[in-house]
Enzyme design. Structure first.
Site, PDB file in Angstrom:
ATOM      1  N   PRO A 222     -18.201  -2.440 -37.640  1.00 11.40           N
ATOM      2  CA  PRO A 222     -17.138  -2.376 -38.638  1.00 11.40           C
ATOM      3  C   PRO A 222     -16.891  -0.954 -39.123  1.00 11.40           C
ATOM      4  O   PRO A 222     -17.811  -0.137 -39.152  1.00 11.40           O
ATOM      5  CB  PRO A 222     -17.647  -3.266 -39.772  1.00 11.40           C
ATOM      6  N   LYS A 226     -10.955   0.326 -35.702  1.00 15.55           N
ATOM      7  CA  LYS A 226     -10.273  -0.571 -34.767  1.00 15.55           C
ATOM      8  C   LYS A 226      -8.905  -0.991 -35.325  1.00 15.55           C
ATOM      9  O   LYS A 226      -7.896  -0.939 -34.610  1.00 15.55           O
ATOM     10  CB  LYS A 226     -11.151  -1.797 -34.481  1.00 15.55           C
ATOM     11  N   GLU A 442     -44.213  10.829 -53.224  1.00 13.97           N
ATOM     12  CA  GLU A 442     -43.100  11.455 -52.506  1.00 13.97           C
ATOM     13  C   GLU A 442     -43.548  12.722 -51.787  1.00 13.97           C
ATOM     14  O   GLU A 442     -43.173  12.955 -50.636  1.00 13.97           O
ATOM     15  CB  GLU A 442     -41.942  11.770 -53.465  1.00 13.97           C
TER      16      GLU A 442
HETATM   17  P1  ADP Z   1     -12.495  -1.568 -38.367  1.00 11.80           P
HETATM   18  O1  ADP Z   1     -11.225  -2.270 -38.107  1.00 11.80           O
HETATM   19  O2  ADP Z   1     -13.104  -0.971 -37.130  1.00 11.80           O
HETATM   20  O3  ADP Z   1     -13.497  -2.358 -39.133  1.00 11.80           O
HETATM   21  P2  ADP Z   1     -10.816   0.118 -39.932  1.00 11.80           P
HETATM   22  O4  ADP Z   1      -9.858   0.543 -38.902  1.00 11.80           O
HETATM   23  O5  ADP Z   1     -10.378  -0.962 -40.865  1.00 11.80           O
HETATM   24  O6  ADP Z   1     -12.194  -0.293 -39.270  1.00 11.80           O
HETATM   25  O7  ADP Z   1     -11.256   1.401 -40.758  1.00 11.80           O
HETATM   26  C1  ADP Z   1     -11.302   1.403 -42.149  1.00 11.80           C
HETATM   27  C2  ADP Z   1     -10.926   2.765 -42.701  1.00 11.80           C
HETATM   28  O8  ADP Z   1     -11.875   3.741 -42.302  1.00 11.80           O
HETATM   29  C3  ADP Z   1      -9.619   3.270 -42.152  1.00 11.80           C
HETATM   30  O9  ADP Z   1      -8.558   2.850 -42.950  1.00 11.80           O
HETATM   31  C4  ADP Z   1      -9.780   4.797 -42.204  1.00 11.80           C
HETATM   32  O10 ADP Z   1      -9.492   5.281 -43.483  1.00 11.80           O
HETATM   33  C5  ADP Z   1     -11.246   4.970 -41.968  1.00 11.80           C
HETATM   34  N1  ADP Z   1     -11.529   5.278 -40.554  1.00 11.80           N
HETATM   35  C6  ADP Z   1     -12.285   4.519 -39.720  1.00 11.80           C
HETATM   36  N2  ADP Z   1     -12.377   5.079 -38.505  1.00 11.80           N
HETATM   37  C7  ADP Z   1     -11.646   6.207 -38.538  1.00 11.80           C
HETATM   38  C8  ADP Z   1     -11.354   7.230 -37.563  1.00 11.80           C
HETATM   39  N3  ADP Z   1     -11.819   7.157 -36.321  1.00 11.80           N
HETATM   40  N4  ADP Z   1     -10.575   8.260 -37.949  1.00 11.80           N
HETATM   41  C9  ADP Z   1     -10.100   8.317 -39.212  1.00 11.80           C
HETATM   42  N5  ADP Z   1     -10.347   7.408 -40.164  1.00 11.80           N
HETATM   43  C10 ADP Z   1     -11.112   6.348 -39.852  1.00 11.80           C
HETATM   44 ZN    ZN Z   2     -42.584   5.713 -50.214  1.00 13.04          ZN
END
Ligand code: ADP
Ligand code: ZN
Length: 638
Positions: A222, A226, A442
């Site tokens: 995720p 995508k 730590e």
């Molecule tokens: P997925 O569908 O893979 O779960 P998303 O496309 O919904 O992920 O990505 C969520 C947000 O994260 C996007 O709206 C964007 O802001 C950011 N993001 C994710 N991947 C990229 C990328 N390769 N380049 C720029 N922004 C990204």
């Molecule tokens: Zn520890």
């Protein structure tokens, strides 16, 4: 046009409601006291109060009633009376007359009281027609109209649109996302750029007999972009775009999911060339018959329908189905056959350069101070997805606003990284024995991590509580986390155990605390994986456990509870214990060897709360053979 009709209808319905409201007011059997008051305003001096019927009869008897006005066929009365208890002044009083009090008129006559009856007002012709014919007609018409059109807005929950697809459809999509907004996933991007060029100039491809894939499956964790990719193609290709989540096909009633799929593809082929984006396709595409109790009929039907539809439309017709999932392993094999989702694109977590690219994209519209180095952030964040990085910069911007700064500085960025990895910082602790113990714990981690070959460098040690932890030692993660050597794994286990080992060496066995429970969990996990997955124990190079389920492979999965399985489980446990015991010894050794510098470091740490890795190494180099970090500290154990 349809919208205008809709608004007019809505207006009519609203009007209808008002008229019905009025109607209820005027011609209903019961007349609200409000109306009575208004009608008798003329003969009213004071605001009318109420009186029970029984008391009214008493008043009649006593001769205190002067006048009676009857309304609603004698159901309500307004009387004028004066009595000692009313201060001998004439007052207007309302009385509700029970049904069947028919002797009242007789009584009034007997007592010689001035009375009158007032009929209900006549309904106007318009209201009569409106209430009896027009309004119901409008209502029914409007209801039918709304039911039939409810899929337009994507509501989809009304009974008459159950089988309609709930896909959001955009004819000329303006998602606002272009390919320049996407970084770090170049392979997937290149693939999609090709698709876009096909959608724009199909002839170039068909001339040379090229086939464009019907289905493309985006596979990846995720937040890797995508959905972003799908939005970008829609925007760049400027073709109609259907976007739907797989879970929207999963319905309670058998056949509805399938009907939705049918509807979606019908719309899609009417609008070809176009793109259909199905997010979380695993919700429908899960392997058939895998569910408990023989599978789920509804889902199977839906999946079958999806397969049929994808077979049904022709290549190069211009309908391209893009699916997204992070669980390609559970998808039904039929879905991945040629002619369906025959092209798979893996969208991985971005590497260092990818992260830098993504940070640049998201830093474009943020006022970054010159102290902020995107390169440094990219170095610090292995394992972050695109979404995490976007979130990071956003969090930094929020912090900057909170601190009333106009620019985002390095401080906010670092704080944001810490927050995302470690959780929100708590208030720092009081100077108690506990705090001292945590400091030792730590520093113990930090020392072991520093002297061990093949362990990540210390980035900072802090006593500021964060998330669930009371103190934290941060290490700068190595870039490639996917290939770890045996000695790197052991180094991790030793380092994780070193916190507790320090407590033990410094304060004695009796004072060991519960603080290390997280460390121990991590240690046990790692050691177990070394035995069961990586073949790094005396059992040898055998995969004994499934990566995802943690199920023991040998024996138990085929024949649970068999002697053989128990044997293997015993051996695994023995090997895990061996590794951990070995590492604990090493940890205690390291701590004892470095006791002097540990005491010094703790003293300083208690003072400053947070100590840089640089500072720590400086201190360490005065007492320890740090430059010899290359020394092979870990020998083979048996
Ligand atoms: P997925 O569908 O893979 O779960 P998303 O496309 O919904 O992920 O990505 C969520 C947000 O994260 C996007 O709206 C964007 O802001 C950011 N993001 C994710 N991947 C990229 C990328 N390769 N380049 C720029 N922004 C990204
Ligand atoms: Zn520890």
């Amino acid at each position: 046009m349809k919208n205008i009709i809709k608004s007019i209808l809505a207006l009519l319905v609203a009007l209808g409601l008002v008229i019905v409201g009025v109607k209820k007011f005027n011609i209903g059997d019961f007349q609200s006291p409000e109306t009575i008051r208004n009608k008798s305003e003329a003969d009213q001096n004071t605001a009318s109060s109420r009186m029970t019927y029984g008391r009214f009869l008493d008043y009649l008897e006593m001769g205190w009633v002067k006048q009676v006005d009857l309304y609603d066929n004698g159901r309500n009365a307004q009387i004028v009376a004066s009595s000692p208890e009313l201060g001998n002044r004439s007052q207007t009083i309302r009385v509700e007359i029970p049904v069947g009090a028919s002797q009242l008129i007789q009584k009034l006559k007997e007592n010689n009281i001035n009375f009158d009856a007032h009929p209900a007002p006549r309904k106007s012709l318009f209201v009569t027609i409106a209430s009896n014919i027009l309004l119901p007609a409008i209502f029914i018409g409007a209801l039918i109209y709304f039911f039939q059109n409810s899929d337009m807005g994507g509501a989809g929950s009304s009974p008459m649109s159950l089988g309609k697809s709930t896909a959001r459809f955009e004819r000329r999509p303006d998602t606002g996302v272009t390919f320049s907004d996407i970084a770090g996933i170049d392979e997937a991007k290149a693939e999609f750029e090709e698709i876009v060029s096909f959608l724009k100039e199909p002839d170039r491809y068909t001339l040379v007999g090229a086939k464009i894939p019907k289905g493309i499956l985006l596979v990846g964790p995720p937040g890797t972009g995508k959905t972003l990719l799908a939005k970008a193609i829609a925007n760049e290709a400027n073709v109609p775009f259907f976007s739907v989540a797989g879970s929207e096909f999963v319905e309670m009633f058998i056949g509805i999911g399938a009907a939705r799929v049918r509807d979606l593809f019908k719309k899609a082929s009417e609008n070809a060339p176009c793109i259909v984006f199905i997010d979380e396709i695993d919700a429908v595409g899960r392997e058939r018959g895998a569910g408990i109790g023989g599978g789920n009929d509804e889902r199977e039907q839906t999946l079958n329908q999806l397969l049929t539809e994808m077979d049904g439309f022709k290549e190069n017709k211009g309908v391209i189905v893009v699916g997204a999932t992070n669980r390609v392993d559970i998808l039904d094999a039929a879905l991945l056959r040629p002619g369906r989702f025959d092209r798979q694109i893996t969208v991985n977590l971005p590497d260092r350069l990818g992260r830098l690219g993504i940070l640049k994209v998201h830093g474009r519209n943020k006022p970054l101070d010159t102290s902020v180095s995107l390169v440094q952030i990219a170095n610090r964040t292995p394992g972050f997805s695109g979404a995490d990085l976007a979130n990071l910069l956003n969090e930094a911007a929020i912090l900057a606003t909170r601190y009333k700064k106009t620019l985002i500085t390095n401080n906010e960025v670092n704080e944001a990284v810490d927050r995302i990895i470690g959780g929100i910082a708590g208030a720092s602790m009081e100077d108690t024995k506990n705090k001292k113990l945590i400091a030792y714990h730590e520093v113990g981690h930090a020392i072991a991590g520093s002297v061990l070959k093949s362990h990540d460098e210390v980035e900072k040690i802090t006593l500021t509580p964060r998330g669930g932890a009371k103190g934290l030692t941060w290490f700068t993660p190595e870039e490639d986390q996917s290939l770890l050597s045996r000695s790197a794994l052991l180094a991790r286990i030793i380092t994780a155990l070193a916190g507790r080992a320090t407590e033990q060496v410094v304060f004695g066995d009796a004072e060991i605390t519960t603080g290390a429970s997280n460390d121990l969990q991590q240690v046990t996990n790692l050691a177990r994986q070394m035995v069961t997955r990586f073949g790094m124990s005396n059992i040898g190079p055998i995969a004994l456990e499934d990566e995802n389920t943690g199920q023991v492979f040998l024996g138990s999965s085929m024949n649970p509870g068999s002697e053989y399985a128990e044997n293997i489980a015993d051996r695994i446990d023995t090997e895990v214990c061996k590794i951990i015991n070995y590492c604990e010894q090493k940890a205690i050794e390291i701590v004892s060897d470095n006791r002097v510098v540990i005491d010094l470091a703790v003293e300083q740490l208690l003072d400053v709360e947070t100590m840089d890795g640089e500072k720590f190494r400086e201190l360490l180099s005065l007492y320890t053979l740090l430059p010899n970090k290359k020394l092979p500290y870990i020998s083979k154990f048996s």
